[in-house]
Design a protein around this motif. Sequence first.
Motif, PDB file in Angstrom:
ATOM      1  N   ASP A  86      24.382  -8.347  19.129  1.00 34.66           N
ATOM      2  CA  ASP A  86      23.794  -8.472  17.792  1.00 34.66           C
ATOM      3  C   ASP A  86      24.783  -8.043  16.705  1.00 34.66           C
ATOM      4  OD1 ASP A  86      20.416  -7.478  18.765  1.00 34.66           O
ATOM      5  OD2 ASP A  86      21.420  -9.421  18.804  1.00 34.66           O
ATOM      6  N   LYS A 115      27.142 -11.104  15.868  1.00 33.85           N
ATOM      7  CA  LYS A 115      26.595 -12.444  15.597  1.00 33.85           C
ATOM      8  C   LYS A 115      26.909 -12.877  14.169  1.00 33.85           C
ATOM      9  CE  LYS A 115      22.758 -12.531  18.891  1.00 33.85           C
ATOM     10  NZ  LYS A 115      21.284 -12.488  19.052  1.00 33.85           N
ATOM     11  N   GLY A 116      27.362 -14.116  14.048  1.00 28.61           N
ATOM     12  CA  GLY A 116      27.698 -14.654  12.736  1.00 28.61           C
ATOM     13  C   GLY A 116      29.101 -14.321  12.270  1.00 28.61           C
ATOM     14  N   ARG A 117      29.777 -13.416  12.956  1.00 23.40           N
ATOM     15  CA  ARG A 117      31.143 -13.040  12.580  1.00 23.40           C
ATOM     16  C   ARG A 117      32.172 -13.416  13.654  1.00 23.40           C
ATOM     17  NH1 ARG A 117      32.480  -7.849  12.081  1.00 23.40           N
ATOM     18  NH2 ARG A 117      30.930  -7.091  13.595  1.00 23.40           N
ATOM     19  N   THR A 159      26.698 -19.617  25.281  1.00 20.35           N
ATOM     20  CA  THR A 159      27.249 -18.360  24.775  1.00 20.35           C
ATOM     21  C   THR A 159      26.173 -17.304  24.558  1.00 20.35           C
ATOM     22  OG1 THR A 159      27.096 -19.166  22.497  1.00 20.35           O
ATOM     23  CG2 THR A 159      29.188 -19.502  23.639  1.00 20.35           C
ATOM     24  N   TYR A 217      26.006 -13.392  22.453  1.00 24.92           N
ATOM     25  CA  TYR A 217      26.705 -12.466  21.563  1.00 24.92           C
ATOM     26  C   TYR A 217      25.923 -11.170  21.412  1.00 24.92           C
ATOM     27  CZ  TYR A 217      29.513 -16.433  19.962  1.00 24.92           C
ATOM     28  OH  TYR A 217      30.363 -17.514  19.897  1.00 24.92           O
ATOM     29  N   THR A 240      33.281 -15.619  17.210  1.00 28.63           N
ATOM     30  CA  THR A 240      33.028 -16.843  17.953  1.00 28.63           C
ATOM     31  C   THR A 240      33.851 -16.833  19.232  1.00 28.63           C
ATOM     32  OG1 THR A 240      32.643 -18.090  15.913  1.00 28.63           O
ATOM     33  CG2 THR A 240      33.080 -19.354  17.920  1.00 28.63           C
ATOM     34  N   ALA A 291      30.784 -10.698  23.810  1.00 30.29           N
ATOM     35  CA  ALA A 291      30.350 -12.087  23.904  1.00 30.29           C
ATOM     36  C   ALA A 291      30.751 -12.656  25.257  1.00 30.29           C
ATOM     37  CB  ALA A 291      30.967 -12.936  22.790  1.00 30.29           C
TER      38      ALA A 291
END
Length: 119
Positions: free
Chosen positions: A61, A64-66, A57, A59, A68, A49
């Motif tokens: 793939d 992503k979603g996990r 930002t 990220y 930050t 990231a």
Amino acid sequence: QVQLVESGGGLVQPGGSLRLSCAASGNFFSINTMGWYRQAPGNERELVATVTSSGSTVYADSVKGRFTISRDNAKNTVYLQMNSLKPEDTAVYYCKVYVNQHDMAFPYWGQGTQVTVST
């Protein structure tokens, strides 16, 4: 001279969380893009990231979603909050920072911190 100090790695069970930090210090005017990369044994180093100075930002793939990414410009520090960790997230994590010196942006790498996701 620019120093990057990473912290926060360790051993965690699948589904757990870790927070990595990378603090920059030294002789520079300002910091541009900051990011995290990782390298697992036998693999090439890959992007995890990045975050620009304005907060944009990017990220991978796979995270992503996990994960930050965030930064504290006052502290010249970038963070990576990692949630729902999986065994395939096991790697050495490196921060990479572009610092502005002499009207140019120069990249610097941290020393790396080990993240191991295992039971």
